[in-house]
Design a protein around this motif. Sequence first.
Motif, PDB file in Angstrom:
ATOM      1  N   TRP A 172       0.472  -6.219  -3.329  1.00  0.00           N
ATOM      2  CA  TRP A 172      -0.560  -6.202  -2.376  1.00  0.00           C
ATOM      3  C   TRP A 172      -0.104  -5.542  -1.004  1.00  0.00           C
ATOM      4  CZ3 TRP A 172      -5.302  -5.809  -0.863  1.00  0.00           C
ATOM      5  CH2 TRP A 172      -5.871  -6.310   0.542  1.00  0.00           C
ATOM      6  N   ARG A 200      -1.795  -2.460   0.894  1.00  0.00           N
ATOM      7  CA  ARG A 200      -2.197  -2.565   2.043  1.00  0.00           C
ATOM      8  C   ARG A 200      -1.576  -1.211   2.735  1.00  0.00           C
ATOM      9  NH1 ARG A 200      -0.023  -6.650   5.759  1.00  0.00           N
ATOM     10  NH2 ARG A 200      -1.557  -5.457   7.217  1.00  0.00           N
ATOM     11  N   LYS A 238      -5.153  -1.196   4.506  1.00  0.00           N
ATOM     12  CA  LYS A 238      -6.041  -2.330   4.285  1.00  0.00           C
ATOM     13  C   LYS A 238      -5.570  -3.486   5.473  1.00  0.00           C
ATOM     14  CE  LYS A 238      -7.648  -2.083  -0.370  1.00  0.00           C
ATOM     15  NZ  LYS A 238      -9.162  -1.977   0.104  1.00  0.00           N
ATOM     16  N   GLN A 243      -4.464  -7.046   7.115  1.00  0.00           N
ATOM     17  CA  GLN A 243      -3.823  -8.341   6.865  1.00  0.00           C
ATOM     18  C   GLN A 243      -4.799  -9.304   6.163  1.00  0.00           C
ATOM     19  OE1 GLN A 243      -1.037  -9.470   9.930  1.00  0.00           O
ATOM     20  NE2 GLN A 243      -0.870 -11.773   9.117  1.00  0.00           N
TER      21      GLN A 243
END
Length: 335
Positions: free
Chosen positions: A287, A291, A296, A298
Amino acid sequence: MSEPTVLTILLNFRTPDLTLKSAEAALAAMEGMAGEIVIVDNDSGDGSFARLTAEAAGRGWTRNDRLRVVASDRNGGFGAGMNFGMRQGLSDGRTPDFYYLLNSDAFPEAGTIRILRDFLAATPSAGMAGSYVHGTDGTPHHTAFRFPSVAGEFEGAVRTGLFTRLLRNAVVALPIPEGATRVDWTAGASLMLRSEMIRQIGGFDETFFLYYEETDLCLRASRAGWATWYVPESRIAHLGSASTGMKAWRRTPGYWFDSRRYYFTKNHGRAYAAAATLARVSGQMLWGLRRRLQNKPQADPDHFLRDLIVHAFGAPPPRAATVSPVSATLVEDSK
């Protein structure tokens, strides 16, 4: 045949205003039912006990044994506080047929408690039943779950549709059921327990300070043959995390990690607990890469991955015996 009795337990920790509002809603929901309400102040140390005692008497709630305010001498967390409340029993010394657990920031609708009681009374194999929970703005909360697993830990951490589809039978949060549904576990914000089940398996394991305590209770119940049900006709409004401040966490507190580790180790063994942590770490790392590549936002509190690793492989938390809240005697040494 006499009407089944319910002892509603409200746990307060430094939220007296919310607790009074919740108690008012619970009293309305208990109207005409056999039973009582007990407010447990979980050693708040901020004057909550005196405030709640005075307000309850001043509002006439304590007349005819409708409601009592009691004080625990320690803040052992949610499970310990609820165990203490269950030990109070009814004011005439009897054990109720059912215990109804209610968060101090939760407000039951008029039929909520009766619906859960009647469902358990009509379903002998059911040990627990929980409510449909929504925010005070009407937003539904997910409170019907599968038990945590290695695959579920990975899926929850990686946050990617492909893996969710591949591991759909391991996703912990179930789609919100539209009718009464058997589930692995449900949230303790509005949860009714059969006292016969509690006498058999004991109350909450007080090693858990906060989080995973109701998951553990539901798993122990399941292993003893008792089912947990989600009953959406029973409804509560829930602010959520008023005592713990979870919504505003900048960093996840150590007790969350300790509870997670203890749950897996206690119920599945050290090897499984290590595998669950490795699965979660792997998911978190994937992930994190996604990100960075896709910019993306947090999704976890600060330093979550580092704290997860430190708590997973550091010294274990102190262990407590599981005690029967009915008799306050040792039920099992499950540690």
